[in-house]
Design a protein around this motif. Structure first.
Motif, PDB file in Angstrom:
ATOM      1  N   ARG A  43     -23.604  43.773 119.049  1.00 51.91           N
ATOM      2  CA  ARG A  43     -22.289  43.917 118.414  1.00 51.91           C
ATOM      3  C   ARG A  43     -21.172  43.497 119.370  1.00 51.91           C
ATOM      4  NH1 ARG A  43     -17.980  46.476 118.878  1.00 51.91           N
ATOM      5  NH2 ARG A  43     -18.773  47.617 120.685  1.00 51.91           N
ATOM      6  N   LYS A  46     -28.537  47.175 119.932  1.00 47.42           N
ATOM      7  CA  LYS A  46     -27.635  46.820 118.834  1.00 47.42           C
ATOM      8  C   LYS A  46     -26.178  46.820 119.300  1.00 47.42           C
ATOM      9  CE  LYS A  46     -30.597  48.499 115.080  1.00 47.42           C
ATOM     10  NZ  LYS A  46     -30.809  49.558 114.069  1.00 47.42           N
ATOM     11  N   GLU A  47     -25.850  47.740 120.206  1.00 45.88           N
ATOM     12  CA  GLU A  47     -24.490  47.788 120.733  1.00 45.88           C
ATOM     13  C   GLU A  47     -24.193  46.536 121.565  1.00 45.88           C
ATOM     14  OE1 GLU A  47     -20.671  48.812 122.147  1.00 45.88           O
ATOM     15  OE2 GLU A  47     -21.801  49.263 120.332  1.00 45.88           O
ATOM     16  N   GLU A  56     -18.534  40.186 118.867  1.00 42.11           N
ATOM     17  CA  GLU A  56     -17.065  40.252 118.858  1.00 42.11           C
ATOM     18  C   GLU A  56     -16.463  39.222 119.807  1.00 42.11           C
ATOM     19  OE1 GLU A  56     -15.818  44.212 119.733  1.00 42.11           O
ATOM     20  OE2 GLU A  56     -15.952  44.855 117.642  1.00 42.11           O
TER      21      GLU A  56
END
Length: 641
Positions: free
Chosen positions: A247, A243-244, A251
């Motif tokens: 994310r 998930k990181e 960005e």
């Protein structure tokens, strides 16, 4: 009045020429923008130059811009919502932009304005980074740029299943992709040799399937029987780590598309959960089959015989393995459970299911598989594969997602809504587009960046094989001329593939990626009519390679542009060597000796020492030393017209 205007006109022309000469440097942005209008003057950049933005969108993009600016030039700029009276950079977010990746940039000596959607602002700032001219003071040439991509899909595939890469390594790759305006990271997470994603319902996928005991040494085709290194290799990403990554990529305007291989390339998963395998014959000995196929050695690295349980080892060799998923209902439940967790991690519209290189021998001998063929009125095992993939597609569609598969999913009939990733040349992509299916072009002829970068492989690190030059990558055009204009609309874009059978480190990953990824970026972003390899390689690439060096990227130093011409008023040949890395030093020899730092220092075009008629063929050998001290391979070529 007329007499007075003449000197004013002359002064004006001189001023224009002076200002124009200040901007005579070529615009070196990669990928090449759609429209560039140069003007006079420069915008000077300093630590007090403010970035002005009124929203969080602009602040995020400005922060990422500052990260790059600091890494390349050692400078960070203040970000504010109030425009100062002195020169500044102003961001204007257009929430109603119809083309979300388009942007406009206007640079004068007094101001820089960038406008576009959230993505447009981000891409405009990446272009601005590349426009900055290094020197005693940083400056940006006065330009007006209107830009948008040619293709909506511009991707790189990273295989982490053959060799595992840490989260920070992947983040660094994402940074570089974003800087050159890629927008898709295809993350190949599962393979015969390893499973890399935590699935909470099936913990053995990471306890067992994520690790192999040993890996073959050397090229796959060199040894039979194989030689193994005896070293455990593996790893996996927790769901929070995945998930990181998602994310972090988002960005930077990159969508992460996960790939969960099925029904083939599944040996690792089936090592952990053999009950979902295609093997259902009571007389079948999977251990013996795998030894005969060469998928596992008869003995381990200590010389000890493996036990009779296939499920204790994940294969340590490459290639196509016979152990594939079966077609029992429990197998479909298993895969649907996995994809449910995958969809919770990855918001991507697309989920990639592989579908390539599926050996069907054991479906032919499987009693259950034959029953399904009969029950579903299928013609053969190829149609059984289509049935398998169509079931997976229906599940994904029901959950609001679409399926991507490699071009083998065409065999036996294409799932109704599938997007095809064409890798075995363009044939599969052309066929799918003619059937009105969307296509991503990724042919191994032009987009497989795990291939060698030189025909002479003696100085190249071990690779899977093949030869793919920077120029050939750049030459690719994703819209086949055999398609009609309407059919060409189904070509979503292009993707470079980095398979990692022979890539286990950061340096080697970057060596294979760059500079070829810069060529792929331009193939995906720039209109084919605006592409020019000579201009790309000699005018824009040198500055970008210098930039990669400042970013500490271990790119492959490309061959120089060598020109050999008949010298005027001489029977000898004139030779020039222009390195494609800005500020490099070149050492050369033409007398048969090895080129090293004791050889001739290149300072400009030179004459061959004698004519080829006098002594026969000559050979030019040279090396390139970059400004940071990295040395290229030794390159050589015959001296002849």
């Amino acid at each position: 009045m007329r007499l007075r205007s003449i000197p004013l006109l002359i002064i004006g022309l001189l001023s224009f020429q002076l200002a124009h000469s200040q901007n005579s440097e070529p615009i070196t942005v990669v990928p090449k923008p759609a429209s560039i209008q140069t003007s006079t003057g420069k915008f000077l950049l300093s630590k007090s130059t403010a970035i002005v933005t009124q929203d969080e969108v602009g602040r995020k993009s400005a922060s990422i811009f500052n990260d790059f600016l600091e890494r390349i030039h050692g400078l960070r700029l203040p970000v504010t919502s109030i425009a100062p009276s002195q020169a500044h950079i102003e961001l204007h977010t257009d929430v109603e932009a119809t083309n979300t990746e388009a942007y406009r940039m206007d640079v004068t000596s007094e101001n820089i304005e960038i406008s576009g959607s959230e993505q447009g602002i981000f891409y405009g700032l990446q272009t601005l980074l590349q426009l900055i001219e290094p020197g005693s003071s940083l400056s940006v040439p006065a330009v007006s740029i209107t830009d948008e991509p040619e293709f909506a899909y511009r991707g790189i595939m990273l295989d982490v299943a053959r060799h595992f890469f840490e989260v920070d390594q992947i983040k660094n790759m994402i940074d570089l992709m974003a800087h050159y305006k890629f927008n898709k990271l295809h993350w190949h997470l599962t393979e015969d040799q390893g499973w890399r994603l935590e699935i909470k319902k099936y913990p053995k996928l990471t306890e067992i399937a994520a690790y192999r005991d040993s890996t073959i040494i050397g090229q796959y085709y060199d040894f039979k029987p194989f030689v193994f290194d005896g070293q455990k290799h593996g790893g996996y990403y927790t769901q929070e780590e995945a998930k990181e990554i998602v994310r972090y990529a988002a960005e930077r305007m990159i969508t992460v598309i996960p790939e969960i291989e099925l029904p083939g390339h599944s040996s690792a998963a089936l090592t952990a959960y053999p009950e979902f395998s295609s093997f259902d014959s009571k007389d079948y000995d999977p251990k013996l089959e795998n030894v005969l196929q060469g998928n596992i050695p008869a003995k381990n690295e200590k010389g000890e015989a493996y036990d009779n349980d296939l499920n204790t080892t994940v294969p340590g060799i490459w290639g196509v393995h016979p152990n594939i998923y079966g077609v029992k209902e429990e197998t479909f439940t298993f895969l649907e459970d996995i994809l449910t967790e995958v969809m919770e991690i990855f918001p991507s519209h697309y989920i990639h299911i592989g579908g390539d290189e599926v050996p069907k021998d054991h479906w032919k001998t499987s009693e259950l598989a034959q029953q399904v063929i009969k029950k579903e009125k299928l013609a053969d095992e190829h149609e059984l594969q289509s049935y398998f993939i169509t079931r997976m597609e229906k599940f994904l569609n029901k959950n609001g997602r679409d399926l991507i598969g490699w071009d083998e999913i065409l065999e036996g009939g294409l799932a109704p809504n599938a997007t095809v990733m064409s890798w075995r040349g363009e044939k599969g992509g052309i066929q799918a587009a003619q059937m009105n299916h969307d296509v991503i072009m990724s042919p191994n002829s032009h987009m497989y960046i795990d291939h060698y970068q030189s025909e002479d492989t003696k100085d190249e690190p071990l690779a899977i094989g093949g030869f793919l030059s920077l120029e050939k990558v750049y030459s690719y055009h994703p819209r086949p001329s055999s398609l009609t204009k309407e059919q060409q609309k189904h070509i979503l874009g292009v993707q470079g593939n980095l398979w990692t059978e022979y890539i286990a480190t950061d340096n080697k990953m970057e060596y294979h990626l760059f500079p070829r990824a810069l060529a792929i970026a331009e193939v995906g972003w720039t209109n084919n009519q605006d592409k020019d390899y000579e201009e790309f390689s000699t005018q824009r690439l040198p500055r970008r390679l210098s930039e990669l060096e400042k970013l500490d990227v271990f790119y492959r130093i490309p061959e120089a542009k060598v020109s050999i011409n008949q010298a005027p008023n001489s029977p000898k040949l004139s030779i020039s060597i222009d390195a494609l890395v800005e500020g490099s030093t070149v050492y050369y020899s033409v007398d048969g000796h090895k080129a090293d730092q004791t050889a001739n220092l290149y300072s400009g075009p030179f004459l061959a020492p004698y004519t080829t008629k006098e002594q026969g063929p000559l050979e030019l050998r040279y090396i390139i030393i970059t400004p940071e001290g990295r040395q290229s391979n030794e390159f050589s070529l015959p001296i002849q017209l």
